[in-house]
Design a protein around this motif. Sequence first.
Motif, PDB file in Angstrom:
ATOM      1  N   VAL A   1       0.917  -1.146   0.179  1.00 19.13           N
ATOM      2  CA  VAL A   1      -0.006  -0.137  -0.076  1.00 19.13           C
ATOM      3  C   VAL A   1       0.665   1.452  -0.142  1.00 19.13           C
ATOM      4  O   VAL A   1       1.650   0.995   0.301  1.00 19.13           O
ATOM      5  CB  VAL A   1      -0.850  -0.138   1.045  1.00 19.13           C
ATOM      6  N   PRO A   2       0.914   2.592  -1.107  1.00 24.34           N
ATOM      7  CA  PRO A   2       1.713   3.343  -0.916  1.00 24.34           C
ATOM      8  C   PRO A   2       1.476   3.888  -0.049  1.00 24.34           C
ATOM      9  O   PRO A   2       0.364   4.520   1.098  1.00 24.34           O
ATOM     10  CB  PRO A   2       0.827   4.525  -2.283  1.00 24.34           C
ATOM     11  N   PHE A   3       2.354   4.410   0.764  1.00 25.65           N
ATOM     12  CA  PHE A   3       2.365   5.588   1.989  1.00 25.65           C
ATOM     13  C   PHE A   3       2.010   4.741   3.739  1.00 25.65           C
ATOM     14  O   PHE A   3       1.443   5.878   3.911  1.00 25.65           O
ATOM     15  CB  PHE A   3       1.961   6.969   1.476  1.00 25.65           C
ATOM     16  N   ILE A   4       1.878   3.922   3.049  1.00 23.92           N
ATOM     17  CA  ILE A   4       1.020   2.714   4.890  1.00 23.92           C
ATOM     18  C   ILE A   4       2.032   3.468   5.514  1.00 23.92           C
ATOM     19  O   ILE A   4       1.477   3.521   6.779  1.00 23.92           O
ATOM     20  CB  ILE A   4       1.046   1.482   4.348  1.00 23.92           C
ATOM     21  N   ASP A   5       3.317   3.611   5.777  1.00 28.57           N
ATOM     22  CA  ASP A   5       3.507   3.815   6.690  1.00 28.57           C
ATOM     23  C   ASP A   5       3.504   5.134   7.649  1.00 28.57           C
ATOM     24  O   ASP A   5       3.908   5.089   8.449  1.00 28.57           O
ATOM     25  CB  ASP A   5       5.535   3.306   6.379  1.00 28.57           C
ATOM     26  N   LYS A   6       3.360   6.032   6.661  1.00 30.11           N
ATOM     27  CA  LYS A   6       3.095   7.473   7.140  1.00 30.11           C
ATOM     28  C   LYS A   6       1.542   7.535   7.461  1.00 30.11           C
ATOM     29  O   LYS A   6       1.516   8.680   8.688  1.00 30.11           O
ATOM     30  CB  LYS A   6       3.375   8.514   5.632  1.00 30.11           C
ATOM     31  N   TRP A   7       1.140   6.409   6.742  1.00 30.62           N
ATOM     32  CA  TRP A   7      -0.291   7.134   7.652  1.00 30.62           C
ATOM     33  C   TRP A   7       0.054   6.130   8.788  1.00 30.62           C
ATOM     34  O   TRP A   7      -0.778   6.910   9.852  1.00 30.62           O
ATOM     35  CB  TRP A   7      -1.566   5.971   6.231  1.00 30.62           C
ATOM     36  N   VAL A   8       0.510   5.042   9.184  1.00 25.97           N
ATOM     37  CA  VAL A   8       0.840   4.668  10.291  1.00 25.97           C
ATOM     38  C   VAL A   8       1.350   5.549  11.588  1.00 25.97           C
ATOM     39  O   VAL A   8       0.811   5.633  12.844  1.00 25.97           O
ATOM     40  CB  VAL A   8       0.917   3.345  10.102  1.00 25.97           C
ATOM     41  N   HIS A   9       2.577   6.108  11.116  1.00 23.33           N
ATOM     42  CA  HIS A   9       3.260   7.562  11.950  1.00 23.33           C
ATOM     43  C   HIS A   9       2.182   8.164  12.251  1.00 23.33           C
ATOM     44  O   HIS A   9       2.359   8.537  12.918  1.00 23.33           O
ATOM     45  CB  HIS A   9       3.693   8.286  11.123  1.00 23.33           C
ATOM     46  N   THR A  10       1.391   8.522  11.442  1.00 23.36           N
ATOM     47  CA  THR A  10       0.172  10.283  11.783  1.00 23.36           C
ATOM     48  C   THR A  10      -0.780   9.749  12.364  1.00 23.36           C
ATOM     49  O   THR A  10      -1.237  10.107  13.269  1.00 23.36           O
ATOM     50  CB  THR A  10      -0.403  10.279   9.987  1.00 23.36           C
ATOM     51  N   ALA A  11      -1.457   9.122  12.323  1.00 19.33           N
ATOM     52  CA  ALA A  11      -2.308   7.829  13.496  1.00 19.33           C
ATOM     53  C   ALA A  11      -1.382   7.626  14.693  1.00 19.33           C
ATOM     54  O   ALA A  11      -2.260   7.417  15.826  1.00 19.33           O
ATOM     55  CB  ALA A  11      -2.797   6.874  12.897  1.00 19.33           C
ATOM     56  N   MET A  12      -0.716   6.675  14.915  1.00 21.28           N
ATOM     57  CA  MET A  12      -0.165   6.657  16.339  1.00 21.28           C
ATOM     58  C   MET A  12      -0.232   8.215  16.809  1.00 21.28           C
ATOM     59  O   MET A  12      -0.367   8.203  17.788  1.00 21.28           O
ATOM     60  CB  MET A  12       1.753   6.193  16.026  1.00 21.28           C
ATOM     61  N   TYR A  13       1.029   8.363  16.340  1.00 15.67           N
ATOM     62  CA  TYR A  13       1.247  10.220  16.679  1.00 15.67           C
ATOM     63  C   TYR A  13      -0.220  11.687  16.748  1.00 15.67           C
ATOM     64  O   TYR A  13      -0.489  12.390  18.005  1.00 15.67           O
ATOM     65  CB  TYR A  13       2.429  11.021  16.500  1.00 15.67           C
ATOM     66  N   GLY A  14      -0.981  11.367  16.211  1.00 15.62           N
ATOM     67  CA  GLY A  14      -2.534  11.657  16.567  1.00 15.62           C
ATOM     68  C   GLY A  14      -3.193  10.762  17.421  1.00 15.62           C
ATOM     69  O   GLY A  14      -3.830  12.175  18.672  1.00 15.62           O
ATOM     70  N   GLY A  15      -3.400   9.744  17.401  1.00 19.07           N
ATOM     71  CA  GLY A  15      -4.259   9.179  18.826  1.00 19.07           C
ATOM     72  C   GLY A  15      -3.784   9.880  19.994  1.00 19.07           C
ATOM     73  O   GLY A  15      -3.750   9.077  21.119  1.00 19.07           O
TER      74      GLY A  15
ATOM     75  N   ASN B   1       4.791  12.077  11.422  1.00 18.72           N
ATOM     76  CA  ASN B   1       4.254  12.501  12.979  1.00 18.72           C
ATOM     77  C   ASN B   1       3.946  14.021  13.703  1.00 18.72           C
ATOM     78  O   ASN B   1       2.631  13.304  14.056  1.00 18.72           O
ATOM     79  CB  ASN B   1       5.659  12.200  13.709  1.00 18.72           C
ATOM     80  N   ALA B   2       4.568  14.906  12.788  1.00 12.71           N
ATOM     81  CA  ALA B   2       3.957  16.231  12.884  1.00 12.71           C
ATOM     82  C   ALA B   2       2.239  16.093  12.818  1.00 12.71           C
ATOM     83  O   ALA B   2       2.232  16.727  13.398  1.00 12.71           O
ATOM     84  CB  ALA B   2       5.289  17.231  12.395  1.00 12.71           C
ATOM     85  N   LEU B   3       2.438  15.617  12.142  1.00 14.98           N
ATOM     86  CA  LEU B   3       0.796  16.265  10.649  1.00 14.98           C
ATOM     87  C   LEU B   3      -0.176  15.364  12.032  1.00 14.98           C
ATOM     88  O   LEU B   3      -1.129  15.686  12.098  1.00 14.98           O
ATOM     89  CB  LEU B   3       0.771  15.300   9.798  1.00 14.98           C
ATOM     90  N   GLY B   4       0.285  14.257  12.189  1.00 12.66           N
ATOM     91  CA  GLY B   4      -0.519  13.768  13.360  1.00 12.66           C
ATOM     92  C   GLY B   4      -0.915  14.366  14.982  1.00 12.66           C
ATOM     93  O   GLY B   4      -1.609  14.602  14.920  1.00 12.66           O
ATOM     94  N   CYS B   5       0.131  14.944  15.212  1.00 14.81           N
ATOM     95  CA  CYS B   5      -0.452  15.988  16.206  1.00 14.81           C
ATOM     96  C   CYS B   5      -1.185  17.146  16.350  1.00 14.81           C
ATOM     97  O   CYS B   5      -1.545  17.470  16.692  1.00 14.81           O
ATOM     98  CB  CYS B   5       1.514  16.396  17.021  1.00 14.81           C
ATOM     99  N   LEU B   6      -0.410  17.810  14.833  1.00 19.05           N
ATOM    100  CA  LEU B   6      -1.110  19.088  14.518  1.00 19.05           C
ATOM    101  C   LEU B   6      -2.928  18.607  14.214  1.00 19.05           C
ATOM    102  O   LEU B   6      -3.508  19.653  14.772  1.00 19.05           O
ATOM    103  CB  LEU B   6      -0.934  19.860  12.726  1.00 19.05           C
ATOM    104  N   LEU B   7      -2.856  17.309  13.646  1.00 18.72           N
ATOM    105  CA  LEU B   7      -4.101  16.558  13.208  1.00 18.72           C
ATOM    106  C   LEU B   7      -4.853  17.445  15.006  1.00 18.72           C
ATOM    107  O   LEU B   7      -6.324  17.370  15.299  1.00 18.72           O
ATOM    108  CB  LEU B   7      -4.701  15.367  12.614  1.00 18.72           C
ATOM    109  N   ALA B   8      -4.394  15.831  15.682  1.00 19.28           N
ATOM    110  CA  ALA B   8      -4.557  15.749  17.187  1.00 19.28           C
ATOM    111  C   ALA B   8      -5.065  17.123  17.721  1.00 19.28           C
ATOM    112  O   ALA B   8      -6.214  17.747  18.349  1.00 19.28           O
ATOM    113  CB  ALA B   8      -4.302  14.672  17.912  1.00 19.28           C
ATOM    114  N   ALA B   9      -3.897  17.677  17.740  1.00 18.56           N
ATOM    115  CA  ALA B   9      -4.317  19.496  18.437  1.00 18.56           C
ATOM    116  C   ALA B   9      -5.426  20.548  17.647  1.00 18.56           C
ATOM    117  O   ALA B   9      -6.961  20.881  19.099  1.00 18.56           O
ATOM    118  CB  ALA B   9      -3.286  20.479  18.286  1.00 18.56           C
ATOM    119  N   ALA B  10      -6.077  20.079  16.550  1.00 18.45           N
ATOM    120  CA  ALA B  10      -7.239  20.562  15.405  1.00 18.45           C
ATOM    121  C   ALA B  10      -8.522  19.841  16.182  1.00 18.45           C
ATOM    122  O   ALA B  10      -9.349  20.746  16.709  1.00 18.45           O
ATOM    123  CB  ALA B  10      -6.572  20.577  14.216  1.00 18.45           C
ATOM    124  N   ALA B  11      -8.543  18.762  16.216  1.00 17.81           N
ATOM    125  CA  ALA B  11      -9.781  18.190  17.019  1.00 17.81           C
ATOM    126  C   ALA B  11      -9.562  18.216  18.413  1.00 17.81           C
ATOM    127  O   ALA B  11     -10.830  18.480  18.740  1.00 17.81           O
ATOM    128  CB  ALA B  11      -9.631  16.519  16.711  1.00 17.81           C
TER     129      ALA B  11
END
Length: 157
Positions: free
Chosen positions: A47-61, A120-130
């Motif tokens: 899956v393209p960019f699966i690793d990046k999606w996982v990083h975003t989800a881990m840090y956002g979560g 990871n930074a994107l995950g943190c930013l999305l979590a802050a907004a949410a």
Amino acid sequence: MIKDNDKMPAKGKITALLKRYPFSLLCIAVIWYLSFFTPPQTQLDDVPFIDKWVHTAMYGGTCCVIWLEHWRHCRCGIAGKWLALWCGLLPLLMSGSIELLQAYCTQGRRSGDWADFIANALGCLLAAAAGKIVTRHLPTGNKEKGVDDHCNSDGHQ
């Protein structure tokens, strides 16, 4: 309970942290573990960019869990300084440290990738907004005990 955190012994501060943020600390421990074990090959590797999606989800979560555990104790939104430190700066410092350790301390089993850091930074930013949106609509003030000992009279730390 001692209300002045400066006078609390280190053991008491650690115990208080463990009691207030158990799921946050569990998420952080899981991130550290997952960052250094050798992952098995799966069909998801295609899956393209699966690793990046996982990083975003881990840090956002993780940042969302930190936010919710804070709200659970203080019944307040997170002030900008607290948010910037606990849900922004510290997870990003941890992320950068992990990427450097992966690059230089895993004998090639893992590689440090700055694109992971950005995810990871994107995950943190999305979590802050949410978190800002969600806590704006949650009730404030602790009905049972008043404001938590770690919050000031406005409900903020």
